[in-house]
Each structure stands twice: as structure tokens, then as C-alpha cells.
Write a protein that holds these residues in place. Structure first.
Motif, PDB file in Angstrom:
ATOM      1  N   ILE A  18       0.833  -1.206   0.000  1.00 56.02           N
ATOM      2  CA  ILE A  18       0.000   0.000   0.000  1.00 56.02           C
ATOM      3  C   ILE A  18       0.867   1.255   0.000  1.00 56.02           C
ATOM      4  O   ILE A  18       0.584   2.228  -0.713  1.00 56.02           O
ATOM      5  CB  ILE A  18      -0.948  -0.017   1.211  1.00 56.02           C
ATOM      6  N   ILE A 257     -14.828  -2.157  -3.879  1.00 57.01           N
ATOM      7  CA  ILE A 257     -13.763  -2.147  -4.886  1.00 57.01           C
ATOM      8  C   ILE A 257     -14.329  -2.406  -6.275  1.00 57.01           C
ATOM      9  O   ILE A 257     -13.928  -1.756  -7.257  1.00 57.01           O
ATOM     10  CB  ILE A 257     -12.696  -3.212  -4.538  1.00 57.01           C
ATOM     11  N   ASN A 263      -8.968   4.184  -4.689  1.00 57.55           N
ATOM     12  CA  ASN A 263      -7.510   4.051  -4.557  1.00 57.55           C
ATOM     13  C   ASN A 263      -7.114   2.906  -3.638  1.00 57.55           C
ATOM     14  O   ASN A 263      -7.608   1.800  -3.794  1.00 57.55           O
ATOM     15  CB  ASN A 263      -6.890   5.383  -4.124  1.00 57.55           C
ATOM     16  N   PHE A 264      -6.258   3.166  -2.641  1.00 57.95           N
ATOM     17  CA  PHE A 264      -5.778   2.104  -1.759  1.00 57.95           C
ATOM     18  C   PHE A 264      -6.622   1.950  -0.503  1.00 57.95           C
ATOM     19  O   PHE A 264      -6.314   1.128   0.361  1.00 57.95           O
ATOM     20  CB  PHE A 264      -4.319   2.367  -1.352  1.00 57.95           C
ATOM     21  N   ILE A 267      -8.183  -1.593   0.146  1.00 55.19           N
ATOM     22  CA  ILE A 267      -7.112  -2.564   0.387  1.00 55.19           C
ATOM     23  C   ILE A 267      -6.534  -2.353   1.780  1.00 55.19           C
ATOM     24  O   ILE A 267      -6.213  -3.317   2.492  1.00 55.19           O
ATOM     25  CB  ILE A 267      -6.016  -2.425  -0.686  1.00 55.19           C
ATOM     26  N   ALA A 473      -8.097   2.281  -9.645  1.00 56.77           N
ATOM     27  CA  ALA A 473      -7.521   1.931  -8.344  1.00 56.77           C
ATOM     28  C   ALA A 473      -6.405   0.900  -8.535  1.00 56.77           C
ATOM     29  O   ALA A 473      -6.498   0.064  -9.439  1.00 56.77           O
ATOM     30  CB  ALA A 473      -8.609   1.367  -7.432  1.00 56.77           C
ATOM     31  N   PRO A 474      -5.340   0.966  -7.719  1.00 59.06           N
ATOM     32  CA  PRO A 474      -5.154   1.745  -6.488  1.00 59.06           C
ATOM     33  C   PRO A 474      -4.588   3.156  -6.703  1.00 59.06           C
ATOM     34  O   PRO A 474      -4.263   3.836  -5.733  1.00 59.06           O
ATOM     35  CB  PRO A 474      -4.167   0.889  -5.697  1.00 59.06           C
ATOM     36  N   GLN A 476      -4.777   7.072  -7.312  1.00 53.66           N
ATOM     37  CA  GLN A 476      -5.779   8.097  -7.045  1.00 53.66           C
ATOM     38  C   GLN A 476      -5.463   9.351  -7.846  1.00 53.66           C
ATOM     39  O   GLN A 476      -4.525  10.082  -7.518  1.00 53.66           O
ATOM     40  CB  GLN A 476      -5.860   8.476  -5.567  1.00 53.66           C
TER      41      GLN A 476
END
Length: 601
Positions: A18, A257, A263-264, A267, A473-474, A476
Motif C-alpha cells: 500500500i 472495490i 484508490n488504496f 485494500i 484503483a489503487p 488516485q
């Protein structure tokens, strides 16, 4: 609580990934967002004064203060920090030996340094969540001493902090939906708007939007159950409760998701969910054999009682769901009707009932984990854990006034002293559903002669009605995200928008690449537009044709109003906006003394 060595390793591995996504995503956007000719130059955030480095770091804890001493300007220093963070996190991802608390300390300092000058483009809840999780990783990760080949992992109490953070994140996200008094959440209709009004939907969001209303309302009920009721199972002494809670939380995050580009964030939330697992369950995933021992009659009795308690919990959860959301099955129409069967004041009474006990439950868990101070390391890590838990109570109790006001003043003082480091934060996603009457969207248009206008399309946000929603994603795209927020109000609430138009009129390539990385897709790639303006539209997902076939366009829209008047370089209104918001200096000598006050939205 069983052994947690494997979940801990998984947590650190996922967090490394991440960090890599976050640093890499930011690195490619720094020139356009924070460069000397970007939308919000970061150099204006660093005040030049006669203060010492220590005093500067106290005012704003960022390594960017050392840039001039290295011969680097602010943009170059930000790029260096981002690139260093991306490479270091990649190495940590690949090499287990690097998953050390000191490496995670470096990663946290790097991201905090960027956050301090990130202004509105870095002030998202997931940036706060990454910083808070990253700091916890410093406590959770092992420390390898140079004089010993043996790696010493900290006690379970430190990894427990990740579970407490997960509880605060999910419980607060559910609570604020109801305390905001948003009619769509109380009416259980929020998801009939969410898929098309979220910032950057995915193609699957279009299909989810077409689901029947009764299913959307039932999904909202499921969201409330997962976010408000299920988090209390995180601290259950029954192992299967924690595993069930894990799978329910992961299910929610996976569905988000699939339908939206966040984005992250999702996750990272799943990474926090790993704190609910133990080695036995991870070995089950890996199909590794585990030792089984014969149970005594007393252990068999306790196990049977645990199963009964577990099933009773699920039955009670189901009963409350049916009662408080008035679930009724319509067998003839093959649907389920739901409605909120409690009032705002009854919900506030519920919060008063559970907020303080939830704190005591967590303190009880700490007491169970507490051991004799057999080593100095244990003592230090336990003290750090208790301290982190204590200051986290300040943002956790924001939504319940009585509990918040009864906190010990010393805890408040400690929170205020550490707030600038983003060690703990308050959370509350999707507090209110926006775009109920249609998704507001700002469309920028450029012209060379004030007669022929051409729309400037962004890579990710909705604009072209025929363009399919992207899957990004991830990564942004932070400008696209802020364009979504800007559309919710007048342009004066988004001062950076004037700077964006100014840079586009100047033809700044770094800013153009934020809109289109392929400059051939930018309509004014050869020559900057002489004039720019912006209009507000309302967008909706298109609907399937009557014969069930798919429409040619993904979106439909209607014009609403002017968002920003027509401007050109040297335009008095544009100049006024730039100077008013501190986005333009009057002369070169003023650059050194320029200071932009941080936007706190």
C-alpha cells in the motif's frame, strides 16, 4: 487468542504494498499539483523565517525543510521523498528482512513529510488512515538487533491496536450515516444514488445501479449491520465470531472495490481486517496441517457452550435486524420490503448505551493481554499501546457528546500535542449522500475566439457521455477527485480551481498531464486556449432500453448553470481570485515570503 505470527507478517507485507501504491501514485502527480508551476505550489507552504530547523520541524514536521540545504527546491525534494518511499516500500515488499520497525518508521516519516504540504489534494480520510496505520506498523513490526540473528516480535498487544483502529473506522463510518440525519440513509435509499454519484465509478457501478430498489434498500440494511453491529464481534472471546466478522468486513470492501475507484483505501481496510485472524486460520488457507489435541470433558463442555453462545449471537443479530429494519418478505412479488423502524433519538440512546461500554470492553482485552514486565521491550511497547489507545478515545467519542466531555483532560492535552503527526484520527465515510437530484459535474470549456468552444475532457471523471467509467484503483487521480468536490458548491469554496484555469491558460504541460497524460487527447495541446469557462451539469447513468439491450451511452446529462465565468490571461476577475486566495504573488521578491494557509476541508 491464538498465535498471530502469520497474520502479522501478512499485515506488514500488505502495508508495504500500500505504501508503494501511495508513493508511486503521488510521485507522478507532484509536478502538476505541487511544482513551481503547478496548481498549488508546495513551496508556498514552507515559510521562510529566521527560525532554527528544530523550530521549523516543530511548526511543520516535514523533511522538506532540508531541501535547500541539499540544493533542491521544494518540488525536487518532494519527488525525491516520493521516489525514495516507493523504492523502499518495494524492497520491503520483496525482502522480509526489511520489514523492520525502523524501516516502517522511515516510510511513515516520508509520507508525513509529503502530507504536511499536500494541502487539499492530500487531505483525504485514507491519507490519515495510512498515516495512523503506518505508525501502528512501527509498533507492530519486529526489531532485529545487529548483534543477534534472532528476530524478536513484539507482544500481541501491539497488533491488537490494528483491530481497535478497524473498529473505530467501521463503527464510526456506520454511525455518522445516521447521526448526519441524511434522509437517504434513514430512508434506506442511499444506494439508489451512490453508484452514479460517487467520485469515480467503475463500469460495474452502472450495472449495480440497475438493480431493483428493494435490493438496494436491503443492501443498505446489510451495510448498517456490517458497520455498526458486527464490529463488536472483533473483541469476542469466541474465535469463530472474529472469523465471521472478518469475512463480512472483507465482503463489504470487495463489493466497494468492484463498484468504485477508492484508490488504496479498501485494500488498507482489508489489511486492518487481518488483525482478526490467527495462525490456525491462515494455515487452513494454506492447507497446512495443524496439530489437534484431545479435549478433556471440561474443554468439551466449554466448547459446546461457546457454540451455543455463537449461534445465539447470530440469532440475536438476525432478530434485531428484522425488528429494527422491519424486514418483510413479499413472496408474490419476490422482493423484500424494508424501512427504518427506530427514531433518531432512539439511535442516540443506543450510542449513549454502547460508547462507554465499548471502551471498557477494549480495556478488558488489554487487561487480558497484560503480562508481567519481564523485559524492558515489553514494558515500552505496552506503554506505547496504552498511550495510543488513550489518545484515540478523543476522536472516537466525537459522535457521543457525554462520553467525549467526560474524558480525562490529560488525554485531551496529549491528543492536542500529537495531532500534527496524525497518530490518531476521526473517521466517517459517506456521511451524507450527495447528488440526490443528479450528480453535479463541472465541465471546463476552452476557446480561441469566444465563439467556438471545446470541452476539455479528464481521463477519469465523467465528462464524455459515451466514455465508459474507468478502473483506476489503487491509483488516485487527485485532481479528478477534487473536481468532484468542487462541483458540490460554488467555485469560491475551491480556491485551487482558479489556479487550475490560470495554469491551463498558460499552457503548463505538467498541469495538462494531470488531465490527459496523452497530450494528443488534449484539445489545446499545440496552443493554449485564449479563453476558458466552466459550466455545471447534472449527470445520471443511462438506462437500459425497453427491449433490455444496452444503451450506446453510459451517461445522460442536463445543463444547470455557469460555474466559472469566461476568463483569459490578465482577466481582472481571475487575477482578483488568485490574489484573494494567495495563489499568485505580485512580484518575484514576494515569492520568498509567500505563505499559503492550509485548507482544512
Amino acid at each position: 487468542m491464538g498465535d498471530i505470527r502469520l497474520p502479522r507478517h501478512m499485515f506488514l507485507w500488505c502495508l508495504s504494498a500500500i505504501y508503494m501504491f501511495a508513493f508511486a501514485s503521488l510521485y507522478v502527480q507532484i509536478p502538476g499539483l505541487y511544482g513551481n508551476e503547478g496548481v498549488l505550489p508546495a513551496r508556498w507552504q514552507l515559510r521562510v523565517s529566521g527560525k532554527s530547523v528544530v523550530e521549523q520541524l516543530k511548526d511543520s514536521p516535514t523533511l522538506l525543510w532540508f531541501g535547500p540545504r541539499l540544493g533542491l527546491d521544494t518540488q525536487q525534494c518532494m519527488e525525491l521523498l516520493s521516489l525514495t518511499g516507493a523504492l523502499l516500500s518495494l524492497m520491503t515488499l520483496a525482502l522480509p528482512a526489511l520489514r523492520d520497525c525502523r524501516v516502517f518508521l522511515v516510510l511513515w516519516i516520508l509520507y508525513l513529510s509529503l502530507y504536511q504540504v499536500g494541502q487539499v489534494f492530500l487531505y483525504f480520510q485514507w491519507d490519515n488512515l495510512l498515516l495512523e496505520t503506518g505508525f501502528l506498523a512501527i509498533l507492530i513490526a519486529p526489531m532485529k538487533m545487529p548483534w543477534s540473528s534472532k528476530v524478536r516480535l513484539h507482544d500481541s498487544v501491539t497488533f491488537w491496536l490494528a483491530r481497535w483502529l478497524l473498529f473505530r473506522l467501521m463503527f464510526a463510518s456506520g454511525v455518522v450515516k445516521l447521526t448526519s440525519r441524511c434522509p437517504t440513509w434513514w430512508g434506506l435509499t442511499a444506494l439508489t444514488y451512490h453508484y452514479e454519484t460517487q467520485c469515480i465509478p467503475t463500469p460495474l457501478a452502472w450495472f449495480a445501479h440497475q438493480l431493483p430498489v428493494w435490493f438496494q434498500k436491503l443492501s443498505v440494511v446489510g451495510t448498517f449491520v456490517i458497520e455498526i453491529a458486527v464490529p463488536f464481534m472483533f473483541f469476542s472471546p469466541i474465535r469463530r465470531h472474529r472469523l465471521a466478522a472478518f469475512y463480512m468486513q472483507v465482503l463489504l470492501q470487495v463489493l466497494i472495490i468492484l463498484s468504485g475507484n477508492y484508490n488504496f483505501f479498501n485494500i488498507l481496510t482489508i489489511t486492518l481486517c487481518l488483525s482478526l485472524l490467527d495462525d490456525q486460520h491462515v494455515n487452513f488457507w494454506l492447507r497446512r496441517p495443524t496439530w489437534k489435541c484431545m479435549l478433556s470433558s471440561l474443554q468439551t463442555l466449554i466448547s459446546g457452550l461457546a457454540v451455543m453462545l455463537e449461534m445465539g449471537t447470530y440469532a440475536l443479530l438476525g432478530y434485531w435486524t428484522v425488528k429494527y429494519f422491519d424486514l418483510q418478505v413479499d413472496w408474490e412479488n419476490k422482493s423484500v420490503s424494508t424501512k427504518t423502524a427506530f427514531t433518531y433519538f432512539e439511535f442516540n440512546g443506543f450510542l449513549k448505551t454502547v460508547t462507554v461500554p465499548s471502551i471498557w470492553i477494549v480495556m478488558w482485552v488489554i487487561g487480558v493481554l497484560w503480562r508481567l514486565w519481564s523485559t524492558i521491550q515489553w514494558a515500552v511497547m505496552t506503554a506505547a499501546t496504552v498511550s495510543m489507545f488513550a489518545i484515540s478515545l478523543v476522536p472516537y467519542t466525537y459522535f457521543e457528546y457525554d462520553a467525549h466531555s467526560n474524558l480525562w483532560p490529560g488525554v485531551r492535552t496529549a491528543f492536542e500535542l500529537t495531532d500534527r503527526y496524525q497518530l490518531v484520527n476521526s473517521y466517517g465515510l459517506f456521511r451524507r449522500m450527495t447528488g440526490v437530484g443528479g450528480r453535479p459535474e463541472v465541465v471546463i470549456e476552452g476557446s480561441m475566439d469566444r465563439n467556438t468552444w471545446t470541452e476539455i475532457e479528464f481521463m477519469y471523471k465523467p465528462g464524455n457521455m459515451s466514455a465508459a467509467p474507468p478502473v483506476v484503483a489503487p491509483h488516485q487521480p487527485r485532481l479528478d477527485w477534487q473536481m468532484w468536490f468542487a462541483a458540490l458548491g460554488p467555485h469560491t469554496q475551491s480556491p485551487w480551481f482558479s489556479s487550475l484555469l490560470h495554469r491551463l491558460l498558460q499552457g503548463k504541460r505538467d498541469v495538462i498531464r494531470l488531465i490527459q497524460t496523452d497530450e494528443s487527447q488534449y484539445p489545446f495541446s499545440k496552443q493554449p486556449p485564449a479563453y476558458l469557462r466552466a459550466h455545471r451539469y447534472k449527470y445520471w447513468f443511462s438506462e437500459p432500453k425497453k427491449d433490455g439491450s444496452y444503451p450506446q451511452r453510459w451517461w445522460r446529462r442536463v445543463y444547470v448553470e455557469e460555474f466559472y465565468p469566461m476568463v483569459h490571461l490578465g482577466d481582472s476577475y481571475l487575477e482578483q481570485m488568485l490574489v484573494q486566495h494567495g495563489l499568485k504573488v505580485r512580484n518575484k521578491s514576494a515569492v520568498k515570503s509567500e505563505s499559503v494557509i492550509r485548507d482544512t476541508c
